[in-house]
Design an enzyme around this catalytic site. Structure first.
Site, PDB file in Angstrom:
ATOM      1  N   ARG A  38       0.816  -1.222   0.000  1.00 29.54           N
ATOM      2  CA  ARG A  38       0.000   0.000   0.000  1.00 29.54           C
ATOM      3  C   ARG A  38       0.845   1.266   0.000  1.00 29.54           C
ATOM      4  NH1 ARG A  38      -4.945  -0.867   4.066  1.00 29.54           N
ATOM      5  NH2 ARG A  38      -5.634   1.008   3.004  1.00 29.54           N
TER       6      ARG A  38
ATOM      7  N   SER B 124      18.637   2.531  -0.480  1.00 32.94           N
ATOM      8  CA  SER B 124      18.292   3.912  -0.835  1.00 32.94           C
ATOM      9  C   SER B 124      19.560   4.708  -1.088  1.00 32.94           C
ATOM     10  CB  SER B 124      17.512   4.536   0.318  1.00 32.94           C
ATOM     11  OG  SER B 124      17.369   5.912   0.094  1.00 32.94           O
ATOM     12  N   SER B 125      19.449   5.735  -1.946  1.00 29.17           N
ATOM     13  CA  SER B 125      20.634   6.564  -2.216  1.00 29.17           C
ATOM     14  C   SER B 125      21.072   7.322  -0.965  1.00 29.17           C
ATOM     15  CB  SER B 125      20.339   7.542  -3.345  1.00 29.17           C
ATOM     16  OG  SER B 125      19.289   8.407  -2.978  1.00 29.17           O
ATOM     17  N   CYS B 126      20.183   7.481   0.034  1.00 30.31           N
ATOM     18  CA  CYS B 126      20.585   8.271   1.204  1.00 30.31           C
ATOM     19  C   CYS B 126      21.433   7.464   2.176  1.00 30.31           C
ATOM     20  CB  CYS B 126      19.380   8.903   1.893  1.00 30.31           C
ATOM     21  SG  CYS B 126      18.258   7.714   2.566  1.00 30.31           S
TER      22      CYS B 126
ATOM     23  N   TYR C 127      18.160   5.417   9.879  1.00 29.75           N
ATOM     24  CA  TYR C 127      17.564   4.717   8.748  1.00 29.75           C
ATOM     25  C   TYR C 127      18.662   4.089   7.895  1.00 29.75           C
ATOM     26  CZ  TYR C 127      15.197   4.691   4.165  1.00 29.75           C
ATOM     27  OH  TYR C 127      14.688   4.356   2.936  1.00 29.75           O
TER      28      TYR C 127
ATOM     29  N   LYS D   2      19.296   0.171   6.819  1.00 31.88           N
ATOM     30  CA  LYS D   2      19.276  -0.239   5.407  1.00 31.88           C
ATOM     31  C   LYS D   2      20.589  -0.919   5.006  1.00 31.88           C
ATOM     32  CE  LYS D   2      15.322   0.810   3.836  1.00 31.88           C
ATOM     33  NZ  LYS D   2      14.506  -0.175   3.139  1.00 31.88           N
TER      34      LYS D   2
ATOM     35  N   ASN E  24      15.762   9.421  -4.988  1.00 30.99           N
ATOM     36  CA  ASN E  24      14.507   9.952  -4.433  1.00 30.99           C
ATOM     37  C   ASN E  24      13.362   9.641  -5.390  1.00 30.99           C
ATOM     38  OD1 ASN E  24      15.793  11.603  -2.260  1.00 30.99           O
ATOM     39  ND2 ASN E  24      16.716  12.582  -4.041  1.00 30.99           N
TER      40      ASN E  24
ATOM     41  N   HIS F 283       8.816  13.536   2.040  1.00 32.87           N
ATOM     42  CA  HIS F 283      10.036  13.923   1.337  1.00 32.87           C
ATOM     43  C   HIS F 283       9.835  15.271   0.668  1.00 32.87           C
ATOM     44  CE1 HIS F 283      10.847   9.456   1.532  1.00 32.87           C
ATOM     45  NE2 HIS F 283      11.954   9.981   2.005  1.00 32.87           N
TER      46      HIS F 283
HETATM   47  N1  LIG Z   1      10.245   7.060  -1.251  1.00 36.79           N
HETATM   48  C1  LIG Z   1      11.487   7.223  -1.659  1.00 36.79           C
HETATM   49  O1  LIG Z   1      11.884   8.292  -2.104  1.00 36.79           O
HETATM   50  C2  LIG Z   1      12.451   6.072  -1.592  1.00 36.79           C
HETATM   51  C3  LIG Z   1      13.732   6.265  -2.123  1.00 36.79           C
HETATM   52  C4  LIG Z   1      14.633   5.228  -2.083  1.00 36.79           C
HETATM   53  C5  LIG Z   1      14.287   4.029  -1.512  1.00 36.79           C
HETATM   54  N2  LIG Z   1      13.040   3.852  -0.998  1.00 36.79           N
HETATM   55  C6  LIG Z   1      12.746   2.564  -0.377  1.00 36.79           C
HETATM   56  O2  LIG Z   1      11.585   1.983  -0.919  1.00 36.79           O
HETATM   57  C7  LIG Z   1      10.924   1.242   0.094  1.00 36.79           C
HETATM   58  C8  LIG Z   1       9.463   1.641   0.148  1.00 36.79           C
HETATM   59  O3  LIG Z   1       9.383   3.045   0.397  1.00 36.79           O
HETATM   60  P1  LIG Z   1       8.034   3.867   0.153  1.00 36.79           P
HETATM   61  O4  LIG Z   1       8.449   5.226  -0.230  1.00 36.79           O
HETATM   62  O5  LIG Z   1       7.120   3.081  -0.688  1.00 36.79           O
HETATM   63  O6  LIG Z   1       7.470   3.955   1.642  1.00 36.79           O
HETATM   64  P2  LIG Z   1       5.945   4.081   2.112  1.00 36.79           P
HETATM   65  O7  LIG Z   1       5.108   4.739   1.085  1.00 36.79           O
HETATM   66  O8  LIG Z   1       6.007   4.664   3.481  1.00 36.79           O
HETATM   67  O9  LIG Z   1       5.481   2.572   2.205  1.00 36.79           O
HETATM   68  C9  LIG Z   1       6.018   1.714   3.154  1.00 36.79           C
HETATM   69  C10 LIG Z   1       5.078   0.560   3.319  1.00 36.79           C
HETATM   70  O10 LIG Z   1       5.597  -0.278   4.354  1.00 36.79           O
HETATM   71  C11 LIG Z   1       4.525  -0.627   5.204  1.00 36.79           C
HETATM   72  N3  LIG Z   1       4.999  -0.884   6.552  1.00 36.79           N
HETATM   73  C12 LIG Z   1       5.740  -0.071   7.345  1.00 36.79           C
HETATM   74  N4  LIG Z   1       5.925  -0.657   8.537  1.00 36.79           N
HETATM   75  C13 LIG Z   1       5.288  -1.856   8.485  1.00 36.79           C
HETATM   76  C14 LIG Z   1       5.101  -2.900   9.413  1.00 36.79           C
HETATM   77  N5  LIG Z   1       5.621  -2.837  10.651  1.00 36.79           N
HETATM   78  N6  LIG Z   1       4.375  -3.979   9.031  1.00 36.79           N
HETATM   79  C15 LIG Z   1       3.843  -4.044   7.786  1.00 36.79           C
HETATM   80  N7  LIG Z   1       3.970  -3.091   6.867  1.00 36.79           N
HETATM   81  C16 LIG Z   1       4.691  -1.994   7.224  1.00 36.79           C
HETATM   82  C17 LIG Z   1       3.622   0.579   5.199  1.00 36.79           C
HETATM   83  O11 LIG Z   1       2.346   0.213   5.650  1.00 36.79           O
HETATM   84  P3  LIG Z   1       1.303   1.350   6.146  1.00 36.79           P
HETATM   85  O12 LIG Z   1       0.817   1.974   4.868  1.00 36.79           O
HETATM   86  O13 LIG Z   1       0.269   0.586   6.859  1.00 36.79           O
HETATM   87  O14 LIG Z   1       2.079   2.276   7.018  1.00 36.79           O
HETATM   88  C18 LIG Z   1       3.663   0.960   3.723  1.00 36.79           C
HETATM   89  O15 LIG Z   1       2.748   0.216   2.984  1.00 36.79           O
HETATM   90  C19 LIG Z   1      11.674   1.486   1.376  1.00 36.79           C
HETATM   91  O16 LIG Z   1      12.527   0.410   1.633  1.00 36.79           O
HETATM   92  C20 LIG Z   1      12.477   2.710   1.100  1.00 36.79           C
HETATM   93  O17 LIG Z   1      13.663   2.725   1.827  1.00 36.79           O
HETATM   94  C21 LIG Z   1      12.110   4.836  -1.032  1.00 36.79           C
END
Ligand SMILES: NC(=O)c1ccc[n+]([C@@H]2O[C@H](COP(=O)([O-])OP(=O)(O)OC[C@H]3O[C@@H](n4cnc5c(N)ncnc54)[C@H](OP(=O)(O)O)[C@@H]3O)[C@@H](O)[C@H]2O)c1
Length: 309
Positions: free
Chosen positions: A13, A108-110, A137, A141, A166, A180
């Site tokens: 989600r 992640s790039s960060c 974080y 990671k 990002n 972000h």
């Molecule tokens: N967004 C960026 O810019 C970015 C950049 C680089 C890498 N990433 C990586 O991509 C991945 C996903 O990021 P995203 O941006 O999609 O994050 P997000 O929109 O916050 O989604 C994270 C998901 O993880 C679920 N989650 C968190 N804690 C949980 C738990 N304890 N049990 C079950 N589900 C859980 C959340 O559920 P809920 O919806 O219920 O909270 C949500 O569905 C991460 O590993 C992140 O490091 C993201």
């Protein structure tokens, strides 16, 4: 991956997880295992164990994590470290023990060193001090991608790690507290326009340079890498172009149609001065992003207008 392979998308989600589900379905992969946080809290080891022992997914995209911007990282360091370590340890370990053929982990790039040379190459990882505002974080990671490497070496487990830049797109987090920079700016400019505010204040000096990739492009790259990438070395996923936060703010201002002024607040933290990924290794696999930044922001703003923050 075959069209009927059982594929678990953890975090389906979220921004990345929902894009993965769209991309997998569009690619004819319909046998998806999906559990939201209410059904399965991934920090609970016994519950994760039950899921894997019962369902035995063949492929796992691990897109569940505790994610947030500078403020969220700064104010909840314990949660960022604990939840991310727990989620990834539980999922990677259960996948290995219950016969998962391949797992894709998202770094992640960060998590690159704060002052690493630019553009960031994969081998710069762990060569210097981290950006302090997100080190909790980042440490979690880094442990996750090291766990993928260690499990490959010790158990022959086929786990790969991606280092996305990002991301932005539909389903993003538009909260003013823990989002972000790109979605936060979209919302700020939108609300300033709605209230006819005279100015928008942007955190920091506006000079840091950042790269942005549309999440649908990331999902496309994930699918390709799940099918074709087999190396223990994490692989960067970006678009290869960056711009300053000031330039980004100006693009968003134009798209939203805000006519007031923009003021930068240098008392707020800037974060890493520049963050651009070297995508040579990904390009060598024949992949390139398809969505240009301006049109991606336009469609994301349209999504925001339809769904709200
Ligand atoms: N967004 C960026 O810019 C970015 C950049 C680089 C890498 N990433 C990586 O991509 C991945 C996903 O990021 P995203 O941006 O999609 O994050 P997000 O929109 O916050 O989604 C994270 C998901 O993880 C679920 N989650 C968190 N804690 C949980 C738990 N304890 N049990 C079950 N589900 C859980 C959340 O559920 P809920 O919806 O219920 O909270 C949500 O569905 C991460 O590993 C992140 O490091 C993201």
């Amino acid at each position: 991956m075959k069209p009927d392979s059982l594929i678990y998308v953890a975090g389906h989600r979220g921004l990345v997880g929902s894009a993965l589900v769209r991309r997998l379905r569009a690619g004819g992969f319909g046998n998806l295992l999906l559990r939201d946080r209410q059904e399965l809290d991934l920090t609970r080891q016994a519950a994760v164990e039950d899921l894997f022992a019962g369902a035995r997914p063949e492929y796992v995209f691990l897109a569940a994590a505790k994610v947030g911007g500078i403020l969220a990282n700064d104010t909840h360091p314990g949660e960022f470290l604990r939840d991310n370590l727990a989620i990834q340890t539980n999922v990677i370990d259960a996948a290995r023990r219950h016969g998962t053929a391949k797992l894709l982990f998202l770094g992640s790039s960060c998590i690159y060193p704060k002052l690493a040379p630019q553009p960031l190459r994969e081998d710069y990882l762990l060569t210097g001090a981290l950006e302090p505002t997100n080190e909790w974080y980042a440490i979690a990671k880094i442990a996750g991608l090291k766990m993928c490497q260690a499990y490959r070496r010790q158990y022959g487990f086929n786990a790969i790690s991606l280092m996305p830049t990002n991301l932005y797109g539909p389903g993003d987090n538009f909260s003013l507290e823990n989002s972000h920079v790109l979605p936060a700016l979209l919302r700020k400019f939108h609300e300033a326009k709605e209230t006819s505010a005279p100015e928008v204040v942007v955190w920091g000096t506006g000079t840091p340079r950042r790269e942005f990739l549309h999440v649908d492009d990331l999902a496309d790259a994930c699918l390709l890498l799940m099918q074709r990438y087999q190396d223990e070395v994490p692989i960067n996923v970006g678009c290869g172009r960056d711009q300053t936060i000031a330039e980004l703010a100006e693009t968003i201002r134009g798209i939203v149609g805000f006519t007031g002024s923009v003021r930068f607040d240098p008392s707020r933290p800037d974060g890493t001065p520049r963050k651009l990924l070297d995508t040579t290794r990904l390009s060598a696999l024949g992949w390139a992003p398809g969505i240009r930044l301006e049109s991606g922001i336009r469609s994301t703003y349209a999504w925001f207008l339809q769904h709200g923050p």
